[in-house]
Enzyme design. Structure first.
Site, PDB file in Angstrom:
ATOM      1  CB  CYS A  90      -4.371 -20.407  36.653  1.00 22.25           C
ATOM      2  SG  CYS A  90      -3.825 -21.597  35.446  1.00 22.25           S
ATOM      3  CB  CYS A 128      -5.907 -23.934  36.106  1.00 24.50           C
ATOM      4  SG  CYS A 128      -4.277 -23.623  36.037  1.00 24.50           S
ATOM      5  CG  ASP A 129      -9.231 -22.582  37.664  1.00 21.72           C
ATOM      6  OD1 ASP A 129      -8.909 -23.836  37.396  1.00 21.72           O
ATOM      7  OD2 ASP A 129      -8.700 -21.892  38.415  1.00 21.72           O
TER       8      ASP A 129
END
Lengths: 308, 108
Positions: A134, A137-138
């Site tokens: 992701c 997200c990251d």
């Protein structure tokens, strides 16, 4: 005996939520069961550029949050739980959840697919410690870092472009010598100076201590290997179906996707499938939405006939 | 922060988490993370269910980079379960509610 619901929809991605909207508008008592996060895997996407109606693109979470609100407005019920197994042998179908059994006339399966793993040595050790599926997200954890991405489809290319907003360098590793991604994404990637393509190659080992520090990459044509120092590894090599809980209850194709006809009917009467979980040639939000609507209409007709 | 969710930050991490009398679940998240926002209602619900038995807090990794770096957070959502100041369990990514309940119950 009357079941708990008219229709139970398993999975709350675009297909499931769209089915929920149609079923609820037909005044069916409708439940969507979601075991993870409402919205499905598309909430991992930073920007969806090919779903019509959003000329600037839309964030995956934002889109799914709106879709879920829309379903709730029409009376769709949501429950956070996991389906363990089914009993589909009778007209009233049983769904076994983690600690109760619920029933319905009809089931729509829209459990989607999950990112495939590389199957490389070290992968499980470093999930959450440098390996990610992701970017939204990251990616912010990799400001001014060097990262690698694996894959050649739409997701791999689009998300690699997103990674360049944070990372100073992105290696894009692909097992072929050309990309499968949409041409518009390829053009963007090829003109992005931060992306370095490593063609005809695969990751054979992931190395590190407390987190990922490097990967070993092998050229599939020459068999030569090289070591790349990286801080993070993002994996986008396709998806596998979330169908293990189905066991032998429905006909699946050789890869584990549910076989349906154009009405989204499966091998069991009253059970329908929609979205990425079925044997579809395209796995996109726009196609999942169409599937969800058709599956709901088929379920509505099926239930109307039962109730007659 | 709403309801019974505690805000965990760089300043109160030691007192609220490491020196807590009861077990603690810390949800490491950030506003730009879709899955983090999507699981937020489940975390809030669990905070009400386990009130008084397990402390449930959220730590915004954007605002609290010291704690995030100290615990090596590189993927979110990451849920870390603490008991007597030690990490006893960890879940990375979106976990089903029954999995979370099982992990919380095992702390009691």
């Amino acid at each position: 005996m009357k079941p708990d619901y008219d229709v139970i929809i398993i999975g709350s991605g675009p297909a499931g939520i769209c089915a929920g909207i149609y079923a609820s508008r037909a005044r069916l008592n409708t439940l969507i069961i979601e075991k993870g996060a409402i919205g499905g895997q598309i909430i991992l996407s930073d920007c969806i550029e090919n779903y019509p109606g959003f000329p600037e693109g839309i964030n995956g979470y934002e889109l799914m949050d709106k879709m879920a609100s829309q379903a709730k407005n029409f009376g769709t019920n949501f429950e956070s739980d996991e389906v363990i197994s089914f009993d589909l042998s009778n007209q009233i179908k049983k769904v076994n959840l983690s600690n109760k059994i619920i029933t319905a006339y009809s089931i729509i399966i829209s459990t989607g697919a999950s990112p495939k793993k590389l199957g490389t040595l070290g992968e499980d050790t470093y999930y959450g410690k440098g390996i990610s599926f992701c970017a939204t997200c990251d990616a912010p954890f990799y400001k001014n870092s060097v990262v690698a991405a694996v894959g050649g489809g739409d997701t791999a290319v689009q998300e690699s472009i997103y990674l360049t907003k944070f990372a100073k360098k992105v290696y894009l590793i692909h097992r072929r010598d050309e990309l499968r991604a949409a041409k518009i994404l390829q053009e963007k990637a090829f003109s992005n100076e931060k992306i370095e393509f490593i063609w005809n190659s695969k990751v054979t080992q992931i190395n590190g201590s407390s987190g990922v520090e490097s990967i070993t990459v092998q050229n599939l044509k020459t068999s030569n290997t090289q070591n790349l120092s990286i801080d993070g590894l993002f994996v986008w090599i396709g998806v596998s179906p979330n169908s293990s809980f189905l066991k032998n209850s429905l006909s699946l194709d050789k890869d584990g996707f549910i076989i349906t006809n154009a009405k989204m009917e499966t091998s069991v009467k009253g059970v329908f499938a929609a979205g990425d979980i079925r044997d579809t040639p395209l796995r996109q939000v726009s196609s999942a939405i169409g599937d969800g609507a058709i599956a709901a209409i088929s379920a509505i007709h099926y239930i109307e006939n039962i109730k007659k | 922060m709403s309801g019974n969710i505690l805000e965990i930050n760089d300043k109160n991490f030691e007192s609220e988490v490491l020196k807590s009398d009861i077990p603690v679940l810390v949800d490491f998240w950030a506003p730009w993370c879709g899955p983090c926002r999507s699981i937020a209602p489940i975390i809030e619900e669990l905070a009400n269910v386990y009130l008084g038995k397990i402390k449930i807090g959220k730590c915004n990794v954007d605002d609290n980079q010291l704690v995030a770096a100290q615990y090596g957070i590189r993927s979110i959502p990451t849920l870390k379960f603490f008991k007597n100041g030690n990490i006893v369990n960890e879940l990375v990514g979106m976990a089903p509610k029954p999995t979370l309940e099982k992990a919380l119950n095992s702390l009691l």
